[in-house]
Design a protein around this motif. Structure first.
Motif, PDB file in Angstrom:
ATOM      1  N   SER A 180     -17.277   2.881  -4.800  1.00 42.71           N
ATOM      2  CA  SER A 180     -16.191   3.116  -5.763  1.00 42.71           C
ATOM      3  C   SER A 180     -15.883   4.579  -6.056  1.00 42.71           C
ATOM      4  CB  SER A 180     -16.534   2.425  -7.086  1.00 42.71           C
ATOM      5  OG  SER A 180     -17.729   2.960  -7.645  1.00 42.71           O
ATOM      6  N   GLY A 181     -16.669   5.499  -5.496  1.00 43.44           N
ATOM      7  CA  GLY A 181     -16.554   6.897  -5.905  1.00 43.44           C
ATOM      8  C   GLY A 181     -15.158   7.477  -5.859  1.00 43.44           C
ATOM      9  N   PHE A 182     -14.481   7.408  -4.716  1.00 40.93           N
ATOM     10  CA  PHE A 182     -13.154   8.009  -4.624  1.00 40.93           C
ATOM     11  C   PHE A 182     -12.118   7.221  -5.417  1.00 40.93           C
ATOM     12  CE2 PHE A 182     -14.410  10.451  -0.652  1.00 40.93           C
ATOM     13  CZ  PHE A 182     -14.337  11.679  -1.297  1.00 40.93           C
ATOM     14  N   LEU A 183     -12.359   5.939  -5.657  1.00 40.85           N
ATOM     15  CA  LEU A 183     -11.432   5.181  -6.501  1.00 40.85           C
ATOM     16  C   LEU A 183     -11.388   5.776  -7.908  1.00 40.85           C
ATOM     17  CD1 LEU A 183     -12.034   1.489  -5.456  1.00 40.85           C
ATOM     18  CD2 LEU A 183      -9.823   2.632  -5.515  1.00 40.85           C
ATOM     19  N   VAL A 184     -12.536   6.219  -8.403  1.00 41.22           N
ATOM     20  CA  VAL A 184     -12.556   6.849  -9.722  1.00 41.22           C
ATOM     21  C   VAL A 184     -11.756   8.143  -9.694  1.00 41.22           C
ATOM     22  CG1 VAL A 184     -14.024   7.826 -11.527  1.00 41.22           C
ATOM     23  CG2 VAL A 184     -14.784   5.798 -10.265  1.00 41.22           C
ATOM     24  N   ASP A 185     -11.988   8.949  -8.675  1.00 42.18           N
ATOM     25  CA  ASP A 185     -11.275  10.225  -8.562  1.00 42.18           C
ATOM     26  C   ASP A 185      -9.764  10.024  -8.450  1.00 42.18           C
ATOM     27  OD1 ASP A 185     -13.705  11.531  -8.568  1.00 42.18           O
ATOM     28  OD2 ASP A 185     -13.811  11.728  -6.388  1.00 42.18           O
ATOM     29  N   LEU A 186      -9.362   9.009  -7.720  1.00 47.10           N
ATOM     30  CA  LEU A 186      -7.947   8.800  -7.406  1.00 47.10           C
ATOM     31  C   LEU A 186      -7.320   7.703  -8.262  1.00 47.10           C
ATOM     32  CD1 LEU A 186      -8.242   8.861  -3.492  1.00 47.10           C
ATOM     33  CD2 LEU A 186      -7.902  10.787  -5.043  1.00 47.10           C
ATOM     34  N   ARG A 187      -7.989   7.337  -9.349  1.00 48.34           N
ATOM     35  CA  ARG A 187      -7.608   6.154 -10.120  1.00 48.34           C
ATOM     36  C   ARG A 187      -6.169   6.200 -10.618  1.00 48.34           C
ATOM     37  NH1 ARG A 187     -10.036   9.726 -12.916  1.00 48.34           N
ATOM     38  NH2 ARG A 187      -9.356  10.279 -15.010  1.00 48.34           N
ATOM     39  N   THR A 188      -5.683   7.364 -11.039  1.00 45.92           N
ATOM     40  CA  THR A 188      -4.359   7.411 -11.673  1.00 45.92           C
ATOM     41  C   THR A 188      -3.232   7.273 -10.668  1.00 45.92           C
ATOM     42  OG1 THR A 188      -4.317   9.836 -11.594  1.00 45.92           O
ATOM     43  CG2 THR A 188      -5.226   8.815 -13.573  1.00 45.92           C
ATOM     44  N   ARG A 189      -3.527   7.347  -9.382  1.00 42.83           N
ATOM     45  CA  ARG A 189      -2.518   7.083  -8.361  1.00 42.83           C
ATOM     46  C   ARG A 189      -2.753   5.725  -7.716  1.00 42.83           C
ATOM     47  NH1 ARG A 189       1.574   6.702  -8.304  1.00 42.83           N
ATOM     48  NH2 ARG A 189       1.487   8.558  -9.595  1.00 42.83           N
ATOM     49  N   LEU A 190      -4.000   5.403  -7.391  1.00 45.21           N
ATOM     50  CA  LEU A 190      -4.273   4.168  -6.665  1.00 45.21           C
ATOM     51  C   LEU A 190      -4.211   2.929  -7.553  1.00 45.21           C
ATOM     52  CD1 LEU A 190      -7.048   5.138  -4.095  1.00 45.21           C
ATOM     53  CD2 LEU A 190      -4.560   5.436  -3.993  1.00 45.21           C
ATOM     54  N   ALA A 191      -4.289   3.107  -8.869  1.00 46.73           N
ATOM     55  CA  ALA A 191      -4.141   1.955  -9.770  1.00 46.73           C
ATOM     56  C   ALA A 191      -2.702   1.464  -9.821  1.00 46.73           C
ATOM     57  CB  ALA A 191      -4.615   2.323 -11.177  1.00 46.73           C
ATOM     58  N   ALA A 192      -1.764   2.308  -9.458  1.00 47.97           N
ATOM     59  CA  ALA A 192      -0.349   1.922  -9.478  1.00 47.97           C
ATOM     60  C   ALA A 192      -0.065   0.927  -8.359  1.00 47.97           C
ATOM     61  CB  ALA A 192       0.529   3.159  -9.307  1.00 47.97           C
ATOM     62  N   PRO A 193       0.727  -0.102  -8.615  1.00 49.92           N
ATOM     63  CA  PRO A 193       1.082  -1.041  -7.547  1.00 49.92           C
ATOM     64  C   PRO A 193       1.712  -0.284  -6.374  1.00 49.92           C
ATOM     65  CG  PRO A 193       1.751  -1.901  -9.686  1.00 49.92           C
ATOM     66  CD  PRO A 193       1.317  -0.484  -9.907  1.00 49.92           C
ATOM     67  N   GLY A 194       1.121  -0.426  -5.213  1.00 48.76           N
ATOM     68  CA  GLY A 194       1.628   0.278  -4.041  1.00 48.76           C
ATOM     69  C   GLY A 194       1.270   1.753  -4.000  1.00 48.76           C
ATOM     70  N   GLY A 195       0.439   2.207  -4.922  1.00 51.15           N
ATOM     71  CA  GLY A 195       0.089   3.622  -4.990  1.00 51.15           C
ATOM     72  C   GLY A 195      -0.732   4.068  -3.793  1.00 51.15           C
ATOM     73  N   THR A 196      -0.392   5.212  -3.241  1.00 50.97           N
ATOM     74  CA  THR A 196      -1.126   5.756  -2.105  1.00 50.97           C
ATOM     75  C   THR A 196      -1.352   7.254  -2.301  1.00 50.97           C
ATOM     76  OG1 THR A 196       0.882   6.271  -0.840  1.00 50.97           O
ATOM     77  CG2 THR A 196      -0.109   4.094  -0.490  1.00 50.97           C
ATOM     78  N   ARG A 223     -16.717  10.217   5.945  1.00 52.31           N
ATOM     79  CA  ARG A 223     -17.759   9.183   6.007  1.00 52.31           C
ATOM     80  C   ARG A 223     -17.823   8.378   4.716  1.00 52.31           C
ATOM     81  NH1 ARG A 223     -22.396  13.070   8.755  1.00 52.31           N
ATOM     82  NH2 ARG A 223     -21.592  12.983  10.899  1.00 52.31           N
ATOM     83  N   THR A 224     -17.605   9.060   3.592  1.00 56.62           N
ATOM     84  CA  THR A 224     -17.599   8.363   2.306  1.00 56.62           C
ATOM     85  C   THR A 224     -16.450   7.370   2.237  1.00 56.62           C
ATOM     86  OG1 THR A 224     -18.597  10.283   1.223  1.00 56.62           O
ATOM     87  CG2 THR A 224     -17.503   8.682  -0.192  1.00 56.62           C
ATOM     88  N   VAL A 225     -15.278   7.794   2.696  1.00 52.07           N
ATOM     89  CA  VAL A 225     -14.130   6.886   2.737  1.00 52.07           C
ATOM     90  C   VAL A 225     -14.427   5.708   3.665  1.00 52.07           C
ATOM     91  CG1 VAL A 225     -11.731   6.629   3.473  1.00 52.07           C
ATOM     92  CG2 VAL A 225     -12.413   8.613   2.111  1.00 52.07           C
ATOM     93  N   GLY A 271      -4.605   3.688   5.970  1.00 51.52           N
ATOM     94  CA  GLY A 271      -3.550   3.399   6.925  1.00 51.52           C
ATOM     95  C   GLY A 271      -3.694   4.207   8.200  1.00 51.52           C
ATOM     96  N   PRO A 272      -2.892   3.887   9.209  1.00 46.71           N
ATOM     97  CA  PRO A 272      -2.951   4.606  10.477  1.00 46.71           C
ATOM     98  C   PRO A 272      -2.687   6.104  10.332  1.00 46.71           C
ATOM     99  CG  PRO A 272      -1.662   2.587  10.679  1.00 46.71           C
ATOM    100  CD  PRO A 272      -1.926   2.778   9.232  1.00 46.71           C
ATOM    101  N   ASP A 273      -1.907   6.467   9.309  1.00 43.95           N
ATOM    102  CA  ASP A 273      -1.597   7.877   9.077  1.00 43.95           C
ATOM    103  C   ASP A 273      -2.617   8.556   8.163  1.00 43.95           C
ATOM    104  OD1 ASP A 273      -0.995   6.588   6.734  1.00 43.95           O
ATOM    105  OD2 ASP A 273       1.026   7.433   6.514  1.00 43.95           O
ATOM    106  N   GLY A 274      -3.676   7.831   7.784  1.00 39.18           N
ATOM    107  CA  GLY A 274      -4.708   8.399   6.924  1.00 39.18           C
ATOM    108  C   GLY A 274      -4.480   8.194   5.444  1.00 39.18           C
ATOM    109  N   ALA A 275      -3.350   7.585   5.072  1.00 43.57           N
ATOM    110  CA  ALA A 275      -3.069   7.370   3.655  1.00 43.57           C
ATOM    111  C   ALA A 275      -4.034   6.340   3.071  1.00 43.57           C
ATOM    112  CB  ALA A 275      -1.635   6.894   3.461  1.00 43.57           C
ATOM    113  N   LEU A 276      -4.469   6.591   1.849  1.00 38.83           N
ATOM    114  CA  LEU A 276      -5.414   5.710   1.165  1.00 38.83           C
ATOM    115  C   LEU A 276      -4.711   4.892   0.098  1.00 38.83           C
ATOM    116  CD1 LEU A 276      -8.395   8.195   0.653  1.00 38.83           C
ATOM    117  CD2 LEU A 276      -8.078   6.538   2.503  1.00 38.83           C
ATOM    118  N   SER A 277      -5.122   3.650  -0.036  1.00 43.12           N
ATOM    119  CA  SER A 277      -4.626   2.784  -1.109  1.00 43.12           C
ATOM    120  C   SER A 277      -5.775   1.866  -1.530  1.00 43.12           C
ATOM    121  CB  SER A 277      -3.418   1.959  -0.655  1.00 43.12           C
ATOM    122  OG  SER A 277      -3.748   1.164   0.474  1.00 43.12           O
TER     123      SER A 277
END
Length: 255
Positions: free
Chosen positions: A48-64, A84-86, A98-104
């Protein structure tokens, strides 16, 4: 009143440590007040580590968060370790890459973030109990700062590789608690300054590694002053009194 002391570049420098203190207090309260237990239920920090860091973007529906944005957010970390963490968080079913490296966030990741928002609501209510008016005032002023910072970013054009562009505006679903609004808006403002700092040290010929190793002295002071100048833009939307009130409100919050 000495308005020179309240010029945008000056207040940017004065506010930075106050913003950091209050933000870190809120995040620490979250970890100690249920966040650590929540993380364990979803597989621990490895999941869950990066989810915490990126929470304010990834919590949004469709957020990347795209690849360049993620690189900016993690610019002081080893990119191989980050990758490696990802990988591990993707394997845990918390992140999708995603194929382009985008995280969601996956469905499971989104469920974790919804619970994390609730944990932060509870702990910030307790942490800043008795300061409702101050919190409300800070939420409002931070909203204005972030909105204007986004306008300025759009006027500057290319936002590729900006941590702030990757994370702003923070996701704020209807009914979000005031403490969560404050915590997440402070976190997003910190990314704005982080970009300003990176631009300042890059202009001085540094890398992420060399600036981290640079000792206190005239060169570092010059970079910090240039950071203040680059971070000052959003504060021009506030009056001198509002800048001083923001500083006083942050200083008065416990944590």
């Amino acid at each position: 009143m000495n308005t020179v002391e309240l010029a945008p570049h000056r207040i940017a420098g004065l506010l930075a440590p106050a913003v950091d203190r209050v933000f870190r207090a809120g995040m620490l309260a979250g970890r100690e007040g249920g966040g650590a237990e929540l993380s364990q239920r979803y597989g621990g920090p490895t999941a869950s580590g990066f989810l915490v860091d990126l929470r304010t973007r990834l919590a949004a529906p469709g957020g990347t968060v795209d690849g360049p944005g993620f690189a900016a957010i993690t610019r002081y970390r080893d990119p191989v370790v980050c990758r490696r963490t990802v990988d591990k968080q993707v394997a845990h079913g918390m992140l999708h890459r995603g194929p382009d490296g985008a995280l969601s966030a996956t469905e499971r990741g989104a469920a974790f973030l919804a619970e994390l928002y609730q944990v932060h609501a509870e702990v910030t209510e307790e942490l800043w109990d008795g300061h409702a008016e101050r919190v409300s005032r800070l939420v409002a002023v931070l909203g204005r700062l972030l909105s204007y910072a986004l306008v300025l970013a759009d006027e500057e054009g290319d936002r590729t590789g900006s941590a702030f562009a990757a994370m702003a505006p923070p996701y704020e679903p209807e009914g979000t608690a005031a403490g969560v609004l404050l915590l997440n808006r402070l976190g997003t403002l910190r990314y704005h300054r982080a970009d300003a700092h990176a631009a300042a040290w890059a202009a001085a010929g540094h890398t992420a590694g060399s600036i981290a190793a640079l000792p206190a002295g005239p060169e570092r002071l010059a970079i910090e002053l240039e950071t203040d100048r680059r971070a000052a833009g959003p504060y021009s939307v506030l009056s001198a009194d509002e800048r001083l009130t923001m500083l006083a409100d942050l200083a008065a919050l416990p944590g």
